[in-house]
Write an enzyme that holds these catalytic residues in place. Structure first.
Site, PDB file in Angstrom:
ATOM      1  N   ASN A   1       0.803  -1.234   0.000  1.00  0.00           N
ATOM      2  CA  ASN A   1       0.000   0.000   0.000  1.00  0.00           C
ATOM      3  C   ASN A   1       0.831   1.277   0.000  1.00  0.00           C
ATOM      4  O   ASN A   1       0.302   2.366   0.184  1.00  0.00           O
ATOM      5  CB  ASN A   1      -0.968   0.007   1.180  1.00  0.00           C
ATOM      6  CG  ASN A   1      -0.256  -0.041   2.523  1.00  0.00           C
ATOM      7  OD1 ASN A   1       0.971  -0.083   2.591  1.00  0.00           O
ATOM      8  ND2 ASN A   1      -1.027  -0.054   3.605  1.00  0.00           N
TER       9      ASN A   1
ATOM     10  N   ASP B   1       3.484  -5.686   4.611  1.00  0.00           N
ATOM     11  CA  ASP B   1       2.154  -5.980   5.152  1.00  0.00           C
ATOM     12  C   ASP B   1       1.657  -7.347   4.682  1.00  0.00           C
ATOM     13  O   ASP B   1       2.310  -8.021   3.877  1.00  0.00           O
ATOM     14  CB  ASP B   1       1.163  -4.877   4.759  1.00  0.00           C
ATOM     15  CG  ASP B   1       1.259  -4.501   3.286  1.00  0.00           C
ATOM     16  OD1 ASP B   1       1.231  -5.409   2.437  1.00  0.00           O
ATOM     17  OD2 ASP B   1       1.376  -3.296   2.992  1.00  0.00           O
TER      18      ASP B   1
ATOM     19  N   ASP C   1       4.167 -16.819  15.002  1.00  0.00           N
ATOM     20  CA  ASP C   1       5.164 -16.546  16.042  1.00  0.00           C
ATOM     21  C   ASP C   1       4.424 -16.021  17.267  1.00  0.00           C
ATOM     22  O   ASP C   1       3.754 -14.988  17.195  1.00  0.00           O
ATOM     23  CB  ASP C   1       6.155 -15.490  15.534  1.00  0.00           C
ATOM     24  CG  ASP C   1       7.493 -15.530  16.251  1.00  0.00           C
ATOM     25  OD1 ASP C   1       7.508 -15.917  17.430  1.00  0.00           O
ATOM     26  OD2 ASP C   1       8.502 -15.155  15.638  1.00  0.00           O
TER      27      ASP C   1
ATOM     28  N   ASP D   1       8.403 -17.855  21.088  1.00  0.00           N
ATOM     29  CA  ASP D   1       9.531 -16.992  21.380  1.00  0.00           C
ATOM     30  C   ASP D   1       9.975 -17.153  22.839  1.00  0.00           C
ATOM     31  O   ASP D   1       9.133 -17.156  23.747  1.00  0.00           O
ATOM     32  CB  ASP D   1       9.128 -15.538  21.107  1.00  0.00           C
ATOM     33  CG  ASP D   1      10.238 -14.544  21.340  1.00  0.00           C
ATOM     34  OD1 ASP D   1      11.155 -14.487  20.509  1.00  0.00           O
ATOM     35  OD2 ASP D   1      10.183 -13.828  22.356  1.00  0.00           O
TER      36      ASP D   1
ATOM     37  N   GLU E   1      11.851 -21.435  20.855  1.00  0.00           N
ATOM     38  CA  GLU E   1      13.134 -20.745  20.942  1.00  0.00           C
ATOM     39  C   GLU E   1      13.672 -20.939  22.357  1.00  0.00           C
ATOM     40  O   GLU E   1      13.097 -20.442  23.320  1.00  0.00           O
ATOM     41  CB  GLU E   1      12.973 -19.261  20.634  1.00  0.00           C
ATOM     42  CG  GLU E   1      14.304 -18.524  20.649  1.00  0.00           C
ATOM     43  CD  GLU E   1      14.167 -17.018  20.663  1.00  0.00           C
ATOM     44  OE1 GLU E   1      15.035 -16.337  20.087  1.00  0.00           O
ATOM     45  OE2 GLU E   1      13.194 -16.511  21.264  1.00  0.00           O
TER      46      GLU E   1
ATOM     47  N   HIS F   1      15.883 -13.405  11.962  1.00  0.00           N
ATOM     48  CA  HIS F   1      15.691 -11.967  12.175  1.00  0.00           C
ATOM     49  C   HIS F   1      16.513 -11.429  13.345  1.00  0.00           C
ATOM     50  O   HIS F   1      16.641 -10.209  13.492  1.00  0.00           O
ATOM     51  CB  HIS F   1      14.218 -11.684  12.432  1.00  0.00           C
ATOM     52  CG  HIS F   1      13.717 -12.301  13.707  1.00  0.00           C
ATOM     53  ND1 HIS F   1      13.588 -13.659  13.886  1.00  0.00           N
ATOM     54  CD2 HIS F   1      13.350 -11.741  14.886  1.00  0.00           C
ATOM     55  CE1 HIS F   1      13.157 -13.914  15.101  1.00  0.00           C
ATOM     56  NE2 HIS F   1      13.006 -12.774  15.740  1.00  0.00           N
ATOM     57  N   ASP F   2      17.051 -12.307  14.170  1.00  0.00           N
ATOM     58  CA  ASP F   2      17.819 -11.889  15.343  1.00  0.00           C
ATOM     59  C   ASP F   2      19.324 -11.876  15.097  1.00  0.00           C
ATOM     60  O   ASP F   2      20.096 -11.643  16.029  1.00  0.00           O
ATOM     61  CB  ASP F   2      17.526 -12.813  16.527  1.00  0.00           C
ATOM     62  CG  ASP F   2      16.258 -12.411  17.272  1.00  0.00           C
ATOM     63  OD1 ASP F   2      15.875 -11.240  17.198  1.00  0.00           O
ATOM     64  OD2 ASP F   2      15.659 -13.288  17.923  1.00  0.00           O
TER      65      ASP F   2
END
Length: 545
Positions: free
Chosen positions: A23, A29, A98, A199, A242, A315-316
């Site tokens: 968008n 998104d 997640d 997580d 995790e 992503h970490d």
């Protein structure tokens, strides 16, 4: 071990904020993900892991949830989420959500009630402690820096937060709180979610001194109860926890099917091998022998008892190719393919972090103003106060920051890498001109198509999924090689981890006709020696051809 529907799948991790913006607001998104399902189906992945998309004030990019039943406005609506679930099914893709169950956002209505009064019925949903001699209850430090304690004036107490002050820890001692969480998991299952990634799940139990208490039976009791009251009811939901504190023995407890806890865990021995985001973030030297010992341990000691999670980054962490491979233009593609081969040939379920299938690399950040990660910003400020100069801090961030892996997905070579029509929430890596999905899809020899072949091999070859692991050429300083054996099938995986040409003694079956996949054309060999070029990686099928 009983065969499961997900055993031969490959999981693709999506960081929604950086995947695709539909968008034009500079933020990825849900609709953007829907628009790229054809791409994911082409790659062949069977499951996508969505980093948190729930309602959140975004103090930690969605890992601070303020409403477990809502969708972050920037990502879309619950209608968009339902449409994504349905569209994924039509593309033969399952969704793994997640879930952050160790803590919530401080804006969650539970916490707003909890902090208002000691008499409030939600007060015990969180962990509170009295001041101790006018000081904080303990001197424990939070993972993102500073104390784990934050003062709350209305109740004249401290609340505990393992991460940032905006992420208060939930009190798993409270059975009402636990039932709220199980009910929420059932809600998402009813919508069609077929997997969950939990997580920091090893943090949910605290000891009498408020430390993480992962070594007692209590954390396992909680997880078994959660299993029994939510995802365990279906028998088909895949779960991963995790568990940064896990070792081999605790991994067996978490993920042994007979214990009814989790299907697998993320353990972080590999993630700490070079010192990245470990301890004081100091570089740590390691050898290929160290890597061999670590991987062999997890491959052999869980065999037949638990399932491995196979990953080189997420992503970490910074980009796996920048950590474990070679980003020089001369070697980048071969190196990226080698790392993919090394990982996907092992026993367990491989995870691809978005962009790894393109060979994406770390971001050359120039100034602290370009960083967005709360951990990175806290590190910068703490080290400034400690007297470090800015150049040294930036050097450490360049190597360690989580933002390296959070820059926008590189779809093509147009402005903003085709990610968005507006300036993205975090800068695009300038490498997008050379490294992007359009270029990969137009190149039959690209990293993408090598990954696609790896994914397909796991669907076709049971030995890739269930074969046992045996290390080969153990003493070789440059080559990581292993065999997998299952019934009448055998494969041998050979990876040159260096930019040097090297050689290994020839073995039976290492011939051109037995190659299942290679990142080079033609095999270089004679009667006694197999010659390997820089970052060469080969999978041979030596039995059952």
């Amino acid at each position: 071990m009983e065969e499961k529907w997900w055993h031969n799948k490959v999981i693709y991790q999506i960081y929604p904020r950086s995947f695709m913006d539909s968008n034009g607001d500079g933020i990825g998104d849900l609709e953007g993900i829907r628009n790229k399902l054809d791409y994911l189906e082409e790659l062949g992945v069977g499951i996508i892991w969505l980093c948190p998309v729930y309602t959140s004030p975004n103090k930690d990019n969605g890992y601070d949830i303020s409403d477990y039943y809502g969708i972050m406005e920037e990502f879309g609506t619950m209608g968009d989420m339902y449409a994504l679930i349905q569209d994924c099914k039509s593309h033969n893709i399952s969704i793994m959500m997640d879930l952050v169950l160790n803590h919530s956002s401080d804006q969650h209505w539970w916490f707003l009630q909890s902090k208002s009064s000691r008499e409030n019925p939600y007060h015990d949903y969180y962990i509170w402690a009295e001041t101790k001699d006018g000081k904080e209850p303990t001197d424990e430090q939070a993972f993102f820096g500073g104390s784990i304690w934050e003062w709350n004036e209305p109740t004249k107490e401290y609340y505990l937060h393992s991460f940032s002050p905006e992420q208060p820890d939930l009190n798993w001692e409270n059975p009402k709180l636990r039932e709220e969480l199980y009910q929420m998991i059932r809600f998402w299952m009813d919508l069609g979610i077929e997997g969950f990634r939990f997580d920091a799940i090893d943090h949910i139990s605290k000891d009498e001194n408020y430390h993480m208490d992962e070594k007692t039976e209590k954390v396992h009791q909680y997880i078994r109860e959660m299993n029994c009251n939510s995802y365990g009811k279906s028998g088909n939901t895949v779960t991963v926890g995790e568990t940064g504190s896990a070792n081999i023995e605790s991994a067996k407890l978490y993920s042994n099917p007979e214990r009814h806890e989790l299907d697998m865990i993320f353990q972080f021995e590999l993630m700490g091998i070079d010192g990245v985001r470990a301890g004081n973030w100091e570089p740590k030297k390691y050898s290929l022998a160290d890597l061999k010992n670590l991987m062999e341990k997890w491959q052999t000691q869980l065999d037949g008892q638990s399932w491995n999670s196979l990953f080189l980054g997420n992503h970490d962490y910074p980009r796996s190719l920048s950590r474990f491979g070679n980003t020089a233009p001369k070697y980048r593609k071969a190196s990226a393919k080698m790392l993919g081969t090394f990982l996907h040939g092992m026993k367990g379920i491989p995870y691809i972090y978005q962009g790894d299938e393109l060979g994406m690399i770390n971001m050359p950040f120039q100034d602290i103003s370009e960083y967005r990660d709360v951990e990175s910003l806290n590190f910068y400020n703490m080290k400034l106060k400690a007297g470090w100069n800015k150049e040294k801090i930036m050097e450490y961030l360049a190597r360690n920051s989580r933002d390296n892996g959070r820059t926008p997905m590189q779809w093509d070579d147009t402005e903003n890498a085709g990610f968005s029509k507006k300036t993205p929430w975090i800068a695009v890596n300038p490498s997008y001109k050379e490294i992007n999905a359009k270029e990969c899809l137009n190149d039959p020899d690209s990293v993408f198509y090598h990954y696609k072949k790896l994914v397909q091999l796991r669907k076709e070859k049971k030995v890739m999924v269930y074969g046992n692991f045996k290390m080969l050429y153990r003493e070789h300083p440059k080559v990581f090689a292993y065999s997998r054996n299952y019934r009448n099938e055998q494969i041998i995986v050979i990876c040159n981890f260096t930019s040097d040409k090297t050689e290994v003694p020839q073995m039976n079956g290492l011939t051109e006709k037995n190659i299942l996949l290679s990142n080079y054309e033609n095999l270089m060999t004679d009667k006694n020696v197999l010659y390997l070029r820089p970052y060469e990686a080969i999978i041979f099928q030596t039995q059952g051809v």
